[in-house]
Design a protein around this motif. Structure first.
Motif, mmCIF file in Angstrom:
data_model
loop_
_atom_site.group_PDB
_atom_site.id
_atom_site.type_symbol
_atom_site.label_atom_id
_atom_site.label_comp_id
_atom_site.label_asym_id
_atom_site.label_seq_id
_atom_site.Cartn_x
_atom_site.Cartn_y
_atom_site.Cartn_z
ATOM 1 N N PRO A 259 0.754 -1.314 0.064
ATOM 2 C CA PRO A 259 -0.007 -0.027 -0.162
ATOM 3 C C PRO A 259 0.902 1.416 0.144
ATOM 4 O O PRO A 259 0.410 2.480 -0.527
ATOM 5 N N LEU B 111 0.474 5.097 -1.586
ATOM 6 C CA LEU B 111 -0.067 6.282 -1.013
ATOM 7 C C LEU B 111 0.936 7.528 -1.240
ATOM 8 O O LEU B 111 0.640 8.420 -1.224
ATOM 9 N N VAL C 29 0.531 11.150 -2.619
ATOM 10 C CA VAL C 29 1.123 12.422 -1.804
ATOM 11 C C VAL C 29 1.751 13.292 -2.718
ATOM 12 O O VAL C 29 1.874 14.399 -2.964
ATOM 13 N N ILE D 145 -0.483 15.242 -4.806
ATOM 14 C CA ILE D 145 -0.825 16.458 -4.328
ATOM 15 C C ILE D 145 -0.062 17.452 -4.390
ATOM 16 O O ILE D 145 -0.029 18.736 -4.530
ATOM 17 N N HIS D 146 1.286 17.225 -4.011
ATOM 18 C CA HIS D 146 2.471 18.246 -3.591
ATOM 19 C C HIS D 146 2.953 18.819 -5.087
ATOM 20 O O HIS D 146 2.960 19.931 -5.303
ATOM 21 N N ILE E 96 -1.079 20.494 2.225
ATOM 22 C CA ILE E 96 -2.132 19.366 2.119
ATOM 23 C C ILE E 96 -1.413 18.064 2.294
ATOM 24 O O ILE E 96 -1.621 17.094 2.704
ATOM 25 N N ALA E 97 -0.344 18.129 1.045
ATOM 26 C CA ALA E 97 0.631 16.942 1.041
ATOM 27 C C ALA E 97 1.212 16.545 2.473
ATOM 28 O O ALA E 97 1.167 15.310 2.594
ATOM 29 N N THR F 79 -1.689 15.140 4.615
ATOM 30 C CA THR F 79 -2.121 13.698 4.114
ATOM 31 C C THR F 79 -1.322 12.736 4.395
ATOM 32 O O THR F 79 -1.602 11.673 4.877
ATOM 33 N N LEU F 80 0.380 12.974 4.335
ATOM 34 C CA LEU F 80 1.256 11.999 4.861
ATOM 35 C C LEU F 80 1.209 11.761 6.274
ATOM 36 O O LEU F 80 1.349 10.677 6.633
ATOM 37 N N ILE G 240 -1.581 9.544 6.893
ATOM 38 C CA ILE G 240 -1.678 8.067 6.504
ATOM 39 C C ILE G 240 -0.697 7.245 7.722
ATOM 40 O O ILE G 240 -1.196 6.328 7.776
ATOM 41 N N MET H 299 6.269 6.860 7.208
ATOM 42 C CA MET H 299 5.432 8.080 6.672
ATOM 43 C C MET H 299 5.115 9.142 7.469
ATOM 44 O O MET H 299 5.152 10.243 7.034
ATOM 45 N N PHE I 19 -8.345 13.355 5.302
ATOM 46 C CA PHE I 19 -8.290 12.875 4.105
ATOM 47 C C PHE I 19 -7.087 11.665 4.032
ATOM 48 O O PHE I 19 -7.338 10.631 3.356
ATOM 49 N N LEU J 249 -7.509 7.794 3.186
ATOM 50 C CA LEU J 249 -6.917 7.264 1.955
ATOM 51 C C LEU J 249 -6.194 6.053 2.433
ATOM 52 O O LEU J 249 -6.131 5.045 1.623
ATOM 53 N N PHE J 250 -5.348 6.135 3.556
ATOM 54 C CA PHE J 250 -4.748 4.848 4.083
ATOM 55 C C PHE J 250 -5.798 3.572 4.395
ATOM 56 O O PHE J 250 -5.481 2.555 3.683
ATOM 57 N N VAL K 260 -6.809 2.455 0.859
ATOM 58 C CA VAL K 260 -5.854 1.590 -0.183
ATOM 59 C C VAL K 260 -5.557 0.524 0.711
ATOM 60 O O VAL K 260 -5.552 -0.771 0.137
ATOM 61 N N ILE L 105 -6.080 -3.586 -0.645
ATOM 62 C CA ILE L 105 -5.103 -4.464 -1.175
ATOM 63 C C ILE L 105 -4.776 -5.599 -0.241
ATOM 64 O O ILE L 105 -4.733 -6.747 -0.629
#
Lengths: 76, 164
Positions: free
Chosen positions: A48, A52, A56, A59-60, B16-17, B20-21, B24, B74, B104, B108-109, B112, B116
């Motif tokens: 995964p 992921l 990201v 997005i960046h 945002i990035a 998001t990370l 996650i 992460m 978000f 997302l985590f 996904v 999977i």
């Protein structure tokens, strides 16, 4: 000091089952982890995360197409 | 987008990035801590190695550790990205944007990882003794898609708030 730690943690209890333990159970645990499927299992557990990270990154940095368009616009 | 006064270009993308990370990573820790360790309803390879012996429990524990190592990476990368984002003058610093991005990322985590690990590779299922069950679909629908929608809504509110 280190040898005392190793002896105390990994070598004394007959019921110890950690992957580094020098017991029969410890050997079975090691064999179960580092078996012929180790690489495939590692890839499956990790699967995964590249996806992921890809989201990201998008997005960046934005979609690759839109970045190219932006550069073209800036050139013009 | 222009800011008032200085007429300088600003962006929310790095924040945002980073959020998001972080979402996650922290979402992965929630999964590992709550479902693997506290409730013990599944472990990383519990669909392949049933937790019916000390050896299999130990092997599952090892792969749980590998999973946690990835989620730690992460989270650490998210902290670094956040640090870099807040040092930039062109990044709008907004708590709503960060929280929205983190929710978000958490969704997302779940989406996904759920698709999977639970449905494609069948490494484990949410409640292992049931196999693929309603809980796997709730995990995807609520924990995955639901959190993604909530995160996007908060990000939208954050965008309007910073634009005002």
């Amino acid at each position: 000091m280190l040898s005392i730690f190793v002896w105390t943690v990994f070598d004394t209890a007959a019921v110890s089952a950690c992957p580094l333990c020098k017991t029969e159970t410890g050997k079975e645990v090691r064999a179960g982890i580092v078996d012929e499927h180790f690489g495939r299992t590692l890839a499956a557990v990790a699967a995964p995360f590249p996806i992921l990270l890809g989201v990201v990154a998008m997005i960046h940095f934005g979609w690759p197409m839109s970045r190219r368009d932006r550069i073209r616009e800036e050139d013009e | 987008m222009m800011t008032t006064g200085a007429a300088r270009e600003t962006t929310r993308r790095p924040l945002i990035a980073a959020g998001t990370l972080l979402g996650i990573g922290l979402g992965g820790f929630v999964d590992g801590i709550v479902l693997h360790q506290l409730l013990q309803v599944h472990n990383m390879l519990s669909a392949r190695r049933a937790k019916d012996s000390i050896v299999n429990i130990e092997i599952n524990m090892f792969w749980d550790g590998v999973f946690h190592a990835f989620t730690w990476m992460m989270t650490a990368a998210g902290v670094l990205m956040l640090w870099r984002a807040v040092q930039r003058n062109d990044v709008r610093r907004s708590g709503r944007t960060l929280i929205g991005a983190m929710i978000f990322g958490w969704g997302l985590f779940n989406l996904v990882e759920g698709v999977i690990d639970h449905h494609v590779l069948h490494l484990h299922h949410v409640v292992e003794r049931l196999g693929v069950s309603i809980f796997d679909w709730i995990f995807l629908g609520v924990g995955g898609a639901g959190f993604i929608v909530i995160g996007i809504v908060i990000l939208g509110v954050g965008a309007r708030a910073t634009a005002d």
